[in-house]
Structure formats: C-alpha cells, structure tokens
Design an enzyme around this catalytic site. Structure first.
Site, PDB file in Angstrom:
ATOM      1  N   GLU A 105     -20.411 -27.623-108.827  1.00 36.86           N
ATOM      2  CA  GLU A 105     -19.194 -26.877-108.428  1.00 36.86           C
ATOM      3  C   GLU A 105     -17.966 -27.815-108.471  1.00 36.86           C
ATOM      4  O   GLU A 105     -16.910 -27.449-108.993  1.00 36.86           O
ATOM      5  CB  GLU A 105     -19.419 -26.331-107.011  1.00 36.86           C
ATOM      6  CG  GLU A 105     -18.225 -25.658-106.350  1.00 36.86           C
ATOM      7  CD  GLU A 105     -18.540 -25.295-104.873  1.00 36.86           C
ATOM      8  OE1 GLU A 105     -19.523 -24.585-104.628  1.00 36.86           O
ATOM      9  OE2 GLU A 105     -17.791 -25.744-103.988  1.00 36.86           O
ATOM     10  N   HIS A 130     -25.950 -27.910-106.600  1.00 31.85           N
ATOM     11  CA  HIS A 130     -25.061 -26.774-106.886  1.00 31.85           C
ATOM     12  C   HIS A 130     -23.623 -27.176-106.568  1.00 31.85           C
ATOM     13  O   HIS A 130     -22.697 -26.942-107.360  1.00 31.85           O
ATOM     14  CB  HIS A 130     -25.472 -25.556-106.040  1.00 31.85           C
ATOM     15  CG  HIS A 130     -24.448 -24.457-106.015  1.00 31.85           C
ATOM     16  ND1 HIS A 130     -23.315 -24.518-105.226  1.00 31.85           N
ATOM     17  CD2 HIS A 130     -24.367 -23.288-106.693  1.00 31.85           C
ATOM     18  CE1 HIS A 130     -22.586 -23.426-105.425  1.00 31.85           C
ATOM     19  NE2 HIS A 130     -23.206 -22.665-106.318  1.00 31.85           N
ATOM     20  N   ASN A 131     -23.445 -27.786-105.416  1.00 35.26           N
ATOM     21  CA  ASN A 131     -22.082 -28.151-105.027  1.00 35.26           C
ATOM     22  C   ASN A 131     -21.519 -29.280-105.884  1.00 35.26           C
ATOM     23  O   ASN A 131     -20.329 -29.303-106.181  1.00 35.26           O
ATOM     24  CB  ASN A 131     -22.040 -28.530-103.543  1.00 35.26           C
ATOM     25  CG  ASN A 131     -22.029 -27.289-102.663  1.00 35.26           C
ATOM     26  OD1 ASN A 131     -22.559 -26.250-103.057  1.00 35.26           O
ATOM     27  ND2 ASN A 131     -21.440 -27.374-101.494  1.00 35.26           N
ATOM     28  N   SER A 187     -25.166 -19.991-100.815  1.00 34.01           N
ATOM     29  CA  SER A 187     -23.885 -20.149-101.508  1.00 34.01           C
ATOM     30  C   SER A 187     -23.202 -18.813-101.722  1.00 34.01           C
ATOM     31  O   SER A 187     -23.857 -17.785-101.880  1.00 34.01           O
ATOM     32  CB  SER A 187     -24.084 -20.812-102.875  1.00 34.01           C
ATOM     33  OG  SER A 187     -22.835 -20.870-103.547  1.00 34.01           O
ATOM     34  N   MET A 199     -19.562 -17.821 -91.660  1.00 34.58           N
ATOM     35  CA  MET A 199     -20.769 -17.608 -92.478  1.00 34.58           C
ATOM     36  C   MET A 199     -21.858 -16.893 -91.684  1.00 34.58           C
ATOM     37  O   MET A 199     -22.484 -15.952 -92.171  1.00 34.58           O
ATOM     38  CB  MET A 199     -21.302 -18.951 -93.009  1.00 34.58           C
ATOM     39  CG  MET A 199     -20.448 -19.601 -94.067  1.00 34.58           C
ATOM     40  SD  MET A 199     -20.318 -18.612 -95.575  1.00 34.58           S
ATOM     41  CE  MET A 199     -21.894 -18.951 -96.367  1.00 34.58           C
ATOM     42  N   LYS A 224     -29.113 -26.973-103.288  1.00 35.44           N
ATOM     43  CA  LYS A 224     -27.760 -26.546-102.871  1.00 35.44           C
ATOM     44  C   LYS A 224     -26.757 -27.701-103.029  1.00 35.44           C
ATOM     45  O   LYS A 224     -25.608 -27.500-103.432  1.00 35.44           O
ATOM     46  CB  LYS A 224     -27.790 -26.042-101.414  1.00 35.44           C
ATOM     47  CG  LYS A 224     -26.405 -25.670-100.861  1.00 35.44           C
ATOM     48  CD  LYS A 224     -25.777 -24.551-101.680  1.00 35.44           C
ATOM     49  CE  LYS A 224     -24.517 -23.943-101.139  1.00 35.44           C
ATOM     50  NZ  LYS A 224     -23.390 -24.730-100.792  1.00 35.44           N
TER      51      LYS A 224
HETATM   52  C1  6PG Z   1     -20.744 -22.445-101.588  1.00 33.26           C
HETATM   53  C2  6PG Z   1     -19.777 -23.583-101.369  1.00 33.26           C
HETATM   54  C3  6PG Z   1     -19.699 -23.966 -99.925  1.00 33.26           C
HETATM   55  C4  6PG Z   1     -18.821 -25.183 -99.656  1.00 33.26           C
HETATM   56  C5  6PG Z   1     -17.378 -25.005 -99.944  1.00 33.26           C
HETATM   57  C6  6PG Z   1     -16.527 -26.200 -99.522  1.00 33.26           C
HETATM   58  O1  6PG Z   1     -21.649 -22.659-102.372  1.00 33.26           O
HETATM   59  O2  6PG Z   1     -20.578 -21.397-100.994  1.00 33.26           O
HETATM   60  O3  6PG Z   1     -20.204 -24.684-102.092  1.00 33.26           O
HETATM   61  O4  6PG Z   1     -20.984 -24.270 -99.514  1.00 33.26           O
HETATM   62  O5  6PG Z   1     -18.922 -25.478 -98.325  1.00 33.26           O
HETATM   63  O6  6PG Z   1     -17.188 -24.768-101.286  1.00 33.26           O
HETATM   64  O7  6PG Z   1     -17.048 -27.397 -99.983  1.00 33.26           O
HETATM   65  P1  6PG Z   1     -16.142 -28.693-100.019  1.00 33.26           P
HETATM   66  O8  6PG Z   1     -15.407 -28.743 -98.705  1.00 33.26           O
HETATM   67  O9  6PG Z   1     -17.055 -29.851-100.167  1.00 33.26           O
HETATM   68  O10 6PG Z   1     -15.223 -28.488-101.160  1.00 33.26           O
END
Ligand code: 6PG
Length: 471
Positions: free
Chosen positions: A191, A187-188, A130, A14, A184
């Site tokens: 997700e 958001h996750n 993200s 990243m 964030k």
């Molecule tokens: C993003 C993602 C990222 C996250 C991965 C893995 O927004 O780019 O959310 O931040 O680290 O998706 O997350 P997990 O290991 O909890 O699935």
C-alpha cells in the site's frame, strides 16, 4: 437471554463499524468499550441493528453473554493495549474460547501472545483487517492466522461480513501463528509503495508538466479505466478533483506535504531486510514517508540548493502514455517484491502461505484492491511454487513491455531533479535481477582483501583467498 454468537471489545471507528457489519449479517454480537458512555451511544445510534447487539458494561458481562466456545474480537490500538486486554480476559475465559486480535499488530507480538497463551490460556487468532472505516462497515478483506480449528468457529461470521469479489468472500485462513498479521503487514507495505508511486507521478505532472490538481484528476480517472484500475487510483482522481470550500483552492494544495505513519509500512521493510529479501520499492516508499515528515529540513535544503525549474513540456498524449506505463511497471515490481517477502516468510516460519489465496482475498475490500490482483492470483494458480512474480510467464511479458517507460521516466526525472525514489528503486531492482553477471565479484574481493572472508571462483568449486599482499 439469547446468547451472542461473538463478542467485540473496543468501539472505536473500526470496532464500531465491524460490530454493525456483524449485526447486520444477522449475528448476535456482545460489545464492550472501556468508556461505558461510548457503548451506550453506539447502541442508541445502531437503529434497527440494536436488536442484534448486547451492550455489556463489564468484561465479565461480555464473557457471560456469549455462546461457548466464546470468540471475542479485540479491536484496540496495537501494542500494550492488546496485552492488557488479553491479561484481563485470561481470567474470565476458558481454554477453548478464542481471543481474536483484529488490529494492525506486529506479527512478532502475535507470535509471542500465541506462545504465552498456548499453555493455559484461551486460543488466539491474529486477524488482519483491511478496508478502513467503509470496509469494516460494508465488507473488509480479512487475513486470518492462528489455529485452524479456532478459525472454523468464526468462519461463518467472517464469510458473511467480508467483501465479495464476484461472489467470493475476501477472507481466508492463511496459516498458523502470525501468518495473518504478517500478510496484513505486507499488504500495508505494498500500500505504501502503491501510494508513493502514484504520488511520484502526481509530482511529475504537477512540478514537471506544470498541471493543476484539477488538470491531473481526469488523467488518473482515465487511467482508472485501464490496467491501473484500482481503489487507490480511483480515490486519487477524486481527491485531486476536490476543492477546499473555505479557500476555493484545490484541496491537495492546502494540505501540508507531511504524511504520518502508524508503523506497518516500516515493519514490512524491516521484515524484508530480516529475511534478506529485497523490497526496495517498498523500502523507498517508507523512507519517502519519513522524509516527508522532515519539513523544516527540506525547507532549509531548498533555500540552500534551490529547486530546478519545470523541465518537461506539455503533458502530451505520448507523455501520458509513458507515465502510465512507468506507473504500471513500478507497480509490478513492488507487488513482486511484496509477494517474494511473503514467500520467504512462509519458508522461514513454516506457514505454507497460499499466495494465490492472498491475492484473491485482496481483490476486494482492502485498500490495495484492484483488477491487477486477479492477474497475480492467476499467476500463482498456474505456478504455486513461484518465488518471483517477475519470472512468471504473464508478468515477465508485462514487465518486458512496460519497463522502457519506467526507464524513460526515471531518467528524465533524474535530469530534471524531480524525486521518484520508489519508481527508481523499482527500475534498479529490475535491472539488477536481469543481469546474471553482477558486480558482487568486486564486493567479494574487497571483503577478502580487508577481512580474509574468502570468495568462490567462476572456474572451479571451493572457497579461495586472493594473494593481496603485493597490491
Ligand atoms: C487498511 C490500512 C490501514 C492503515 C491505514 C493507515 O488496510 O485498511 O492499511 O490498516 O492503518 O492505511 O496506515 P499508516 O498510518 O501507516 O499510513
């Protein structure tokens, strides 16, 4: 030597991609990595962009290379590593310099770090980023929390590197303190729910209708052209269409059904619970992720109880329409829950989170990007004080039309023994909120019976106790 506009520590996937993105947009960036060879390799592989990169072999060199007030992005693993970096930078920086934690930090850590630095340290920003590797390199969604003046110093850089939706940069200052990292986290959480619900529908098509991965791929591809259009649906179609070159089998069929998690999904469920806001579709998704890890236990359970045979017939057009509607309804509830958690956190911590802006900066760059987020942004623009998306005119119409599909799918799955925990949780939430006379009358009576906790009455004000002695 010309000073750098910004610094970055941590050239992992990243960090390296974010640094290249910044350099590409014409900013000069000073970089440092604990393992020096990685810094060298990074610059050597940067091609023409190396002109905008200043490789530093120490934190001191990094600090000296940047124009005052010095913003430094820290992109290291969340947790202790961030505290270690802050401690190391503290002695090198001045009060108006800015440390920017761009990792997936727990917002409670961000609050603590900000409070610790408030007296003597440099300023601190907690910034959610993200979009994974690709996003970091070509345009992530960026959620900023911290002092607004500190944000102003880095705003031009963020504006240039963020993803764009119809020309609008997907970055914003969302509030003071841990606001950026909190958003964030949610958001996750969303997700997780999005991914889990998609996986549940995949399970129905695979185990209920008996379709192969390559048979399911075009279904998601088609849905991606409609109201479910989103990055996650798009990659689902691509993933399902992929063949493993070694075995010749569909890629998903050779991947173990055990998913990892780094913590943000779990934090979103924990924070929802702490705030007393139901986020059941998200919580069910986090639990499903944890359950996926118990592979051995599930194997023992299958041996003991068996798995029901596929019960559904062929995946007719009508069946697919119902599945699409169920996924859409589940998604509405999961997003409504996530936004309600943010609204509650905003109240609790005094952030004044602009929820319409949150939806807007999620329209591109981030993992949950979709056209649907544009509709959410519109709903918040029309009613900024909205606490529950399901009660906005637009979303109440959408859920009203889609919930019968969700109901049908959850009911059929319950009968067929196909697990759909997140979809079922979404349906349970919808059915609970639309029943104004719930069943907590009995809960109150039970509490009063065993603990004299008292209850309110429907017919008069005040708190009462029942005379349970004769029961
Ligand atoms: C993003 C993602 C990222 C996250 C991965 C893995 O927004 O780019 O959310 O931040 O680290 O998706 O997350 P997990 O290991 O909890 O699935």
């Amino acid at each position: 030597m010309e000073k750098a506009d910004i610094g970055l520590i941590g050239l992992g996937v990243m960090g390296a991609n974010l640094a290249l993105n910044i350099a590409e947009k014409g900013f000069r960036i000073a970089v440092f990595n604990r393992t020096g060879s990685r810094t060298q390799a990074f610059v050597e592989n940067a091609g023409k962009l190396a002109e905008n990169i200043v490789a530093c072999d120490s934190l001191k060199a990094l600090a000296e290379a940047i124009e005052h007030p010095r913003p430094i992005i820290v992109m290291v693993s969340a947790g202790q590593a961030v505290d270690d970096q802050i401690a190391a930078l503290h002695t090198l920086l001045e009060q108006d310099d800015i440390i920017i934690d761009a990792g997936n930090a727990n917002f409670r850590d961000t609050r603590r770090r900000m409070a610790e630095l408030a007296e003597s340290g440099p300023r601190f920003i907690g910034m959610g980023v993200s979009g994974g590797e690709e996003g970091a390199r070509h345009g992530p969604s960026i959620m900023v929390g911290g002092a607004q003046e500190a944000y102003r110093r880095i705003e031009p850089v963020l504006e240039a590197i963020a993803a764009r939706h119809e020309g609008e940069a997907c970055q914003a200052w969302l509030g003071p303190d841990g606001a950026g990292h909190f958003v964030k986290t949610i958001h996750n959480g969303i997700e997780y729910a999005d991914m889990q619900m998609i996986a549940e529908i995949y399970g129905i098509l695979r185990d209920g209708h008996g379709l192969s991965a390559s048979g399911i791929a075009p279904i998601f591809a088609k849905w991606n052209e409609g109201r479910l259009n989103s990055y996650l649906i798009e990659i689902t179609a691509a993933v399902l269409a992929k063949t493993d070159s070694g075995s010749g089998r569909p890629m998903v069929d050779v991947i173990l059904d055990r998913a990892g998690q780094k913590g943000t999904g779990r934090w979103s469920a924990i924070e929802a619970q702490s705030l007393g806001i139901p986020a059941t579709a998200i919580e069910a998704a986090v639990a499903a992720r944890s359950l996926s890890a118990t592979k051995k236990e599930r194997e023992r359970a299958e041996n003991r109880f068996g798995t029901p045979a596929p019960a559904a017939g062929p995946a007719t057009e009508e069946a697919l329409t119902i599945l699409e509607g169920a996924l859409f309804a589940g998604k509405i509830v999961a997003y409504a829950q996530g936004f309600s958690v943010m609204a509650a956190a905003s109240r609790e911590f005094g952030w004044n989170l602009p929820l319409g802006t949150v939806a807007r900066i999620w329209r591109a760059g981030c993992i949950i990007r979709s056209q649907f987020l544009g509709e959410i942004a519109d709903a918040f623009d029309q009613a900024p004080e909205t606490e529950n998306l399901l009660l906005t005119p637009a979303f109440s119409d959408l859920i009203e039309a889609a919930h019968p599909h969700l109901r049908r799918v959850v009911a059929r799955c319950a009968e067929a023994g196909i697990p759909v925990p997140s979809l079922a949780a979404a349906l349970g939430h919808f059915d609970t909120i639309r029943r104004s006379r719930g069943t907590a009358d009995l809960i109150q009576a039970q509490r009063d019976f065993f603990g004299a906790h008292g209850f309110e009455r429907v017919d008069k004000e005040g708190t009462y106790h029942g005379d349970w002695s004769d029961t």
